[in-house]
Structures are given as structure tokens and as C-alpha cells.
Design an enzyme around this catalytic site. Structure first.
Site, mmCIF file in Angstrom:
data_model
loop_
_atom_site.group_PDB
_atom_site.id
_atom_site.type_symbol
_atom_site.label_atom_id
_atom_site.label_comp_id
_atom_site.label_asym_id
_atom_site.label_seq_id
_atom_site.Cartn_x
_atom_site.Cartn_y
_atom_site.Cartn_z
ATOM 1 C CG ASN A 280 -1.740 1.221 1.412
ATOM 2 O OD1 ASN A 280 -1.566 2.203 0.710
ATOM 3 N ND2 ASN A 280 -2.667 1.179 2.360
ATOM 4 C CG ASP A 307 5.748 2.165 3.670
ATOM 5 O OD1 ASP A 307 5.607 2.004 4.902
ATOM 6 O OD2 ASP A 307 4.797 2.130 2.870
ATOM 7 C CG HIS A 311 3.291 -7.452 7.442
ATOM 8 N ND1 HIS A 311 2.444 -6.897 8.367
ATOM 9 C CD2 HIS A 311 3.316 -6.587 6.395
ATOM 10 C CE1 HIS A 311 1.965 -5.746 7.905
ATOM 11 N NE2 HIS A 311 2.486 -5.526 6.717
HETATM 12 ZN ZN ZN Z 1 1.439 4.493 4.114
HETATM 13 ZN ZN ZN Z 2 4.049 3.100 5.997
#
Ligand code: ZN
Ligand code: ZN
Length: 450
Positions: A280, A307, A311
Site C-alpha cells: 500500500n 516504508d 510482517h
Molecule cells: Zn502508508
Molecule cells: Zn508506511
């Protein structure tokens, strides 16, 4: 924490890829630069053929602590950062609990100082609990020991225009910046991949470019209207680059970042249905990648931000529709930028230093400008300096990089607690050989030094 008392003499490094020179580091600072330096008692490192860059600064890292220590901790995330050549990372606020009070941001800041391998600058949430309905305690976070200057609901968009306006107005008092995750929620309800040819082929709900571009356009106008500073997270479309170029041409206080994965990967990878490519904003088209590279090269996009989104395997190694969005990135960022921008001739090493150190440091208020105050050390009440030139007087935050190396990415060897790298199995150029934080090595010979 200003060095460990051990002086280092780095021989024949090439600052910004230029002519070889020696660098003497002592007491946390670069104290001398030039040919044929000597220093009694200093540790000597041969850096022939290595490019020296100022320590990298990431404006966008998810460290997952507190709350999801199974995916990452401040300790493992900052170790991953050091291995990637970073000396400072901004930790996003979408932890559990959310970093929306002075108490939580101070906790994260202290954990970073304890880990000691990379400065951690907490990002504060814009809205309480990231719920998008009322402002968090922005002033209290700014005044806390963590000295927060970057605020973001990242993971979610501040979609309410009135709240976004209020946040932009509020942070003006202390020279803060609102970092927006630009995603119009109604236009992306259930969205899985870039809306286009590939989403049609796969039968997955499309994520239109306009969902990003509409928010960016609105927020540029809002930032101009209130005279405040907007930072746009992870720009992913050609249209977004055009809007930011237009806003900058007006002289508005708008900055932007692009991720390494959006500079190298495209949406046709989703044809594999492998959720490793689920992110995303989504991977976009070749035309978008070209526009992002051009925007980073001409400075429309100020900087690269990872970013880094670790996970746990159970959240990622599942069906596409239910898998978590996100990719790790700290340990591969510089190498991906090398492949996407340097090998293509779009940026030289001075350009990489600007886009991965100087500019993100300035946006994060770590370059000594602004109202934050700054010091070479890590004290409450002042921010550590980053993104400074490689010259005597600067804090000794450095990365030494071998541009001639090349290897296959293997996440099993990464320090990150998670393995969700989309670059796994790819051959990437380069190798981080050493990282120095205020004169102390955090990485030596490509391995953690502490
Ligand atoms: Zn974001
Ligand atoms: Zn982020």
C-alpha cells in the site's frame, strides 16, 4: 553517546564517489579529511574503492514495537537499518498502542537510545488512536523528550479535510510537518492491486491512481492555504509527481518521498498472486516507475523513504485477498536505489547522498535548521544531527559502500525479524561494508559490529 573513545582512521574512501581521501573520526565527529593522514592509536580501516556517504536517514520505517514484537522490535529494526547504511530512522505511529501521546513516543525514543545502533525519531499520530476523528496531543509530543516534529496517521489517510487543515495549522507553532498517507478511503474500498490492465486480468478490486492524486491535490491546496508544511508519503503515480511539481512551482511548502520498491517493481508481478508483492500503495505501471525516477532525479520528489513494513509469516504467507500490505526494505534500500537510479545514470552518488541523507534529514528537522536545536550527541531537548556534509566538524555518521559488489538478496540473512522482502532472489548491485554512528561502527565488514 558520542563515540566510544576509539578513534578511527578510514583510508582512501571516496566521499560521494569522488577522489580518494582519508577521514579521521574522533569523539563522535569527523576531525580531519585529506591525503596521508596519520593518527597514533587510531583503528585503521582500508576503504579503497569504497564510496563514503553521509549516514542514511529514513523518514518512514515501521518498527512494530510496541505491540507486534513478533514482526519486528526496535532492536531488530534498528539493526536492519544499520546494515542498510542508515544512522537515523523515523518510526511510524501505527503501533499498538498507537504513538499518539508523549508517553508512547518517549517509550519508543528510549528503546531506540537503548538499542544504540541507529537513532530512532518517533513519528506522532495526527489523530488519537489513528481513528481520524479528533487530533492527538501534537503539542505534548513535540514538547516531550522525543521532540517529535513529523506527524502521520500512516497506514490510514487523514481523509477529513477539516482535521487535516487543523493539523497543518497546529504544527506551524513548532515547525512541524504533517506526513500524509494519501489514500481516499471510499475510492479504495476493498482495493487490492493497481486499477488497470492487471487488476482486470486477475479479477482483483482495482486501486485507482486518482485515489492517491485527489488527496495529494487537496492537501497541497490546504498546506498553501494555511502556510504550513506537508510531506507526501510514498508517491506512486505519474499524476502525483505532476501535482507535486505544480505545487512546488508555486513555492508551497510541500515535500515528497518515493519508496525503493516503487522505483523498481511494477504491477505485473502481481500476476503470480504472490502476496509478497502486495503493498500500500500498490505497485503501479512501467510508465509510473519512469515518472517516479524522473521526479526523484529532478528533485520534484525530495527523497527515498523505505516504508519498511515487516510482517509475521502468518500475516503475509497466505491468500492474496487476506494477506497484509507491506514489504521490508531497510537492508536493500541503497542497493535498489543504486540499481534504479545510479546504474541508469539518473543520479550520481552526490545525488544519492542528497536524496537519502541530506533532504530527509532536513524534512525530519535533523539538519540543525529550524526551531528544534541540534547537537552531535543524543540528549533530550535537542535532536541529533544527520545529513551533514562529509567534512571536519560534522558528526561522524557515515556509510561505506562497495559499488562494485553484487549479490543475490536472501532475507534469511537479514537482521529484520520478518522475511517479506520482494527483492528475495534478485541480484542487486552493491554492498554496505561499514556504518558509523557518531564515530562508532555499527556495521563492519558487512556485519553488525555491536
Ligand atoms: Zn502508508
Ligand atoms: Zn508506511
Amino acid at each position: 553517546m558520542t563515540g566510544d573513545g576509539q578513534a578511527w582512521l578510514i583510508r582512501n574512501a571516496r566521499p560521494l564517489g569522488g577522489v580518494p581521501t582519508d577521514l579521521l573520526l574522533n569523539d563522535g565527529f569527523i576531525v580531519a579529511a585529506g591525503r596521508g593522514l596519520s593518527a597514533v592509536g587510531a583503528q585503521v580501516m582500508d576503504a579503497a574503492d569504497l564510496v563514503a556517504l553521509p549516514g542514511l536517514v529514513d523518514l518512514h520505517t515501521h518498527l512494530r514495537e510496541p505491540g507486534r514484537e513478533d514482526a519486528e522490535t526496535v532492536q531488530t529494526g534498528t539493526q536492519a537499518a544499520a546494515l542498510g547504511g542508515f544512522t537515523a530512522v523515523h518510526a511510524m505511529a501505527n503501533t499498538e498502542p498507537v504513538a499518539d501521546t508523549a508517553g508512547v513516543v518517549e517509550q519508543i525514543w528510549r528503546l531506540g537510545a537503548q538499542a544504540g545502533v541507529c537513532d530512532v525519531r518517533p513519528v506522532g499520530a495526527v489523530t488519537a488512536g489513528l481513528d481520524g476523528s479528533r487530533l492527538a496531543e501534537l503539542g505534548a509530543m513535540a514538547d516531550s523528550a522525543a521532540r517529535v516534529r513529523v506527524f502521520s496517521d500512516d497506514g490510514r489517510c487523514v481523509s477529513d479535510a477539516v482535521l487535516m487543515r487543523r493539523a497543518l495549522e497546529y504544527v506551524k507553532a513548532f515547525d512541524g510537518v504533517i506526513a500524509q498517507h494519501a489514500q481516499e478511503p471510499r475510492l479504495t474500498d476493498g482495493a487490492q492491486v493497481n486499477e488497470g490492465e492487471i487488476s482486470g486480468v486477475l479479477g482483483l478490486t482495482g486501486w485507482p491512481a486518482v485515489a492517491e492524486e485527489a488527496i495529494i491535490a487537496r492537501d497541497c491546496l490546504l498546506a498553501a492555504h494555511v502556510g504550513s508544511a506537508l510531506h507526501v508519503c510514498h508517491v506512486s503515480t505519474a499524476g502525483s509527481v505532476e501535482i507535486i511539481r505544480w505545487a512546488k512551482s508555486k513555492g508551497w511548502r510541500v515535500t515528497a518521498e518515493v519508496t525503493p520498491h516503487h522505483l523498481l517493481l511494477t504491477d505485473d508481478l502481481a500476476v503470480s498472486y504472490d502476496p509478497i508483492y502486495k503493498v500500500n500503495p500498490p505497485l503501479r505501471t512501467h510508465a509510473d516507475v519512469e515518472a517516479l525516477r524522473a521526479g526523484l532525479a529532478d528533485g520534484t520528489i525530495d527523497c527515498v523513504a523505505t516504508d519498511h513494513a515487516p510482517h509475521a509469516a502468518e500475516d503475509k504467507e497466505t491468500e492474496w485477498q487476506v494477506a497484509a500490505f507491506g514489504m521490508t526494505g531497510l537492508e536493500t534500500a541503497l542497493r535498489v536505489v543504486h540499481a534504479a537510479m545510479v546504474e541508469t545514470g539518473l543520479l550520481d552518488w552526490a545525488g544519492v547522498a542528497d536524496r537519502m541523507s541530506a533532504r530527509p534529514a532536513a524534512i525530519g528537522r535533523l539538519d540543525g535548521s529550524g526551531t528544534l536545536g541540534a547537537s552531535g550527541s543524543l540528549e533530550a531537548g535537542a535532536a541529533p544531527l544527520h545529513g551533514r556534509p562529509i567534512e571536519p566538524g560534522s558528526p561522524a555518521n557515515l556509510v561505506l559502500y562497495d559499488p562494485a559488489a553484487s549479490s543475490t538478496v536472501d532475507p534469511a540473512g537479514h537482521a529484520s525479524r520478518s522475511r517479506n522482502s520482494p527483492f528475495a532472489g534478485m541480484v542487486l548491485p552493491g554492498q554496505v561494508v561499514a556504518t558509523f554512528l557518531r564515530g562508532t561502527p555499527t556495521v563492519l565488514d558487512g556485519k553488525l559490529a555491536r
